[in-house]
Design an enzyme around this catalytic site. Sequence first.
Site, short mmCIF file in Angstrom:
data_model
loop_
_atom_site.label_atom_id
_atom_site.label_comp_id
_atom_site.label_asym_id
_atom_site.label_seq_id
_atom_site.Cartn_x
_atom_site.Cartn_y
_atom_site.Cartn_z
N LYS A 225 0.94 -1.27 0.04
CA LYS A 225 -0.01 0.08 0.04
C LYS A 225 0.75 1.40 0.06
O LYS A 225 1.88 1.23 0.45
CB LYS A 225 -1.09 0.09 1.29
CG LYS A 225 -2.02 -0.99 1.35
CD LYS A 225 -2.68 -1.31 2.54
CE LYS A 225 -1.70 -1.78 3.65
NZ LYS A 225 -2.44 -2.26 4.83
N THR B 125 -8.11 7.88 9.95
CA THR B 125 -7.61 6.86 9.07
C THR B 125 -7.35 5.72 9.92
O THR B 125 -6.91 4.59 9.66
CB THR B 125 -6.32 7.28 8.39
OG1 THR B 125 -5.18 7.63 9.29
CG2 THR B 125 -6.63 8.20 7.49
N GLY C 267 -7.97 1.88 11.25
CA GLY C 267 -8.43 0.73 10.76
C GLY C 267 -8.58 0.63 9.16
O GLY C 267 -9.09 -0.18 8.80
N THR C 268 -7.87 1.67 8.56
CA THR C 268 -7.85 1.58 7.16
C THR C 268 -7.22 0.17 6.61
O THR C 268 -7.72 -0.45 5.48
CB THR C 268 -7.12 2.88 6.47
OG1 THR C 268 -5.80 2.79 7.29
CG2 THR C 268 -8.07 4.08 6.69
N GLY C 269 -6.23 -0.13 7.06
CA GLY C 269 -5.38 -1.48 6.76
C GLY C 269 -6.36 -2.68 6.95
O GLY C 269 -6.45 -3.31 5.99
N CYS C 270 -7.00 -2.66 8.04
CA CYS C 270 -7.86 -3.79 8.57
C CYS C 270 -9.03 -3.99 7.45
O CYS C 270 -9.43 -4.99 6.83
CB CYS C 270 -8.31 -3.78 9.85
SG CYS C 270 -7.05 -3.44 11.22
#
Length: 269
Positions: free
Chosen positions: A175, A207, A209-212
């Site tokens: 990412k 932002t 929790g964006t990766g989860c």
Amino acid sequence: MKVFKALTIAGSDSGGGAGIQADVKTFQELGVYGMTAITAITAQNTTGVQGVYPVSVEGIAKQIDSIGTDLTPDAVKTGMLFNSEIIKVVAKKITQYQWSNLVIDPVMIAKGGSPLLQAEAIEALKDYLLPIATVITPNIPEAEVISGIKITNLSERKEAAKLIYNLGAKNVMIKGGHEETDQMIDLLYDGNRFFQFESKRIATKNTHGTGCTFSAAITAELAKGKNIVDSISVAKHFIQAAIEDDLRIGTGHGPTNHWAYNKRGALCK
């Protein structure tokens, strides 16, 4: 009607913005039945992580067995695994039940800087989980740790993707959120080709929790039978909507909006 099912093996976020809470919300919004195996309980909110309490290895194995003997998932996602013992038992159980469509989100550090993966667990991640992964979704700092090289540009990101791919993952998705550019590029490598997914950077601190959420959306789409490129494309639109229409709650790094994607779709109908 077939009910598609997805399992998340990850930590619990008491603030609801990341971890299994974000995963289950994402599964639900994308029409997939969500199941969980909790690896750790965290005490956290938008200001940071106040405590991490790992679940016993036996408790994790029992949760996965409960799913494996009754509710076979169409896709599996791993998030916060915390230590090498947990990684080993998770990899063992996934292999035992011969589950496919494994998405690895190598959660290492929380937004506030708290470590969520012990240093000794990095090698276990490489040795046990990467060889059975359909895709791994590190951000740039995580990709640096896994690949062992510094990443300062797109060319170096491509080199890191190749190095991570050589550890066994079928696809590597690095990412681009940590790059200081107006146009954000997420990079996918499938062993033969590179694919770039571009999106506009949104000026917001919310932002968490964006990766989860992004990796959970990929998992949901894989569970429905989509290929990796199409799954990532949907996930990109999902997370972009969630960031653009953020909830503005809490005093720190607030969560994204998991219902924004479907709300936006409803408005277009």
